[in-house]
Scaffold this motif. Structure first.
Motif, mmCIF file in Angstrom:
data_model
loop_
_atom_site.group_PDB
_atom_site.id
_atom_site.type_symbol
_atom_site.label_atom_id
_atom_site.label_comp_id
_atom_site.label_asym_id
_atom_site.label_seq_id
_atom_site.Cartn_x
_atom_site.Cartn_y
_atom_site.Cartn_z
ATOM 1 N N GLU A 97 68.527 112.390 -26.333
ATOM 2 C CA GLU A 97 69.865 111.818 -26.462
ATOM 3 C C GLU A 97 70.381 112.056 -27.870
ATOM 4 O OE1 GLU A 97 72.054 107.506 -25.972
ATOM 5 O OE2 GLU A 97 70.211 107.907 -24.886
ATOM 6 N N ARG A 105 75.534 113.024 -25.904
ATOM 7 C CA ARG A 105 74.892 113.986 -25.014
ATOM 8 C C ARG A 105 73.532 113.429 -24.645
ATOM 9 N NH1 ARG A 105 72.266 119.790 -26.001
ATOM 10 N NH2 ARG A 105 70.922 118.503 -27.255
ATOM 11 N N GLU A 107 70.188 114.253 -22.054
ATOM 12 C CA GLU A 107 69.509 115.119 -21.096
ATOM 13 C C GLU A 107 68.168 114.506 -20.755
ATOM 14 O OE1 GLU A 107 69.151 119.073 -22.557
ATOM 15 O OE2 GLU A 107 71.298 119.293 -22.909
#
Length: 158
Positions: A97, A105, A107
């Motif tokens: 993060e 963002r 993931e």
């Protein structure tokens, strides 16, 4: 540029012409659906770990199961023996993060696999051991004494 479906330059109303066109259309449909549609789209997603390749070595004293699983830690593996069924599995989760002033963002991914092997009666189940080094998991399955191959014996004639 080639045509997807072959076309006839002239009109032919015979049964053979209709059959050939149908066969060509059928082949075209088979080709279309047998392709891996969506691979370009799915390549950006973590679809999980594929089953790792396995080598099984058979020596005089033991069987060795070698599994190529790079990038994992020893703690990711779970190796179990239930009756004569050996199960090797692994599971990993990762999360990343990033936060900046105007955006975040995040993931994450999940990967797992599970392989099972039915062991022969000749394996000494109490002495099974495993080690993981340089991305290779090795599970050593020692053979029972009576299952080990003995050297040929020469019998003298009396």
């Amino acid at each position: 540029m080639s045509n997807l479906i072959p076309t006839n330059s002239g009109v032919d109303n015979s049964k053979d012409s209709k059959l050939n066109t149908f066969t060509s259309l059928s082949s075209w449909m088979d080709d279309l659906f047998s392709r891996n549609l969506g691979n370009e789209f799915m390549s950006n997603f973590n679809t999980g770990m594929t089953l790792p390749a396995v080598n099984i070595k058979n020596s005089n004293d033991e069987f060795i199961v070698e599994m190529a699983v790079p990038g994992l830690k020893k703690s990711d593996f779970d190796i179990n023996l239930d009756e004569k069924v050996l199960t090797i599995s692994a599971e990993t989760q990762n999360q990343n993060e990033e936060e900046h002033q105007n955006f975040t963002r995040r993931e994450f991914g999940y990967s797992s696999f599970k392989r099972t092997f039915t062991l022969p009666e000749t394996v000494e189940t109490e002495k099974i051991n495993a080690k993981y080094h340089d991305g290779i998991l090795e599970v050593h399955l020692p053979k029972r004494e009576e299952a080990k191959k003995k050297p040929p014996k020469t019998i003298k004639i009396s």
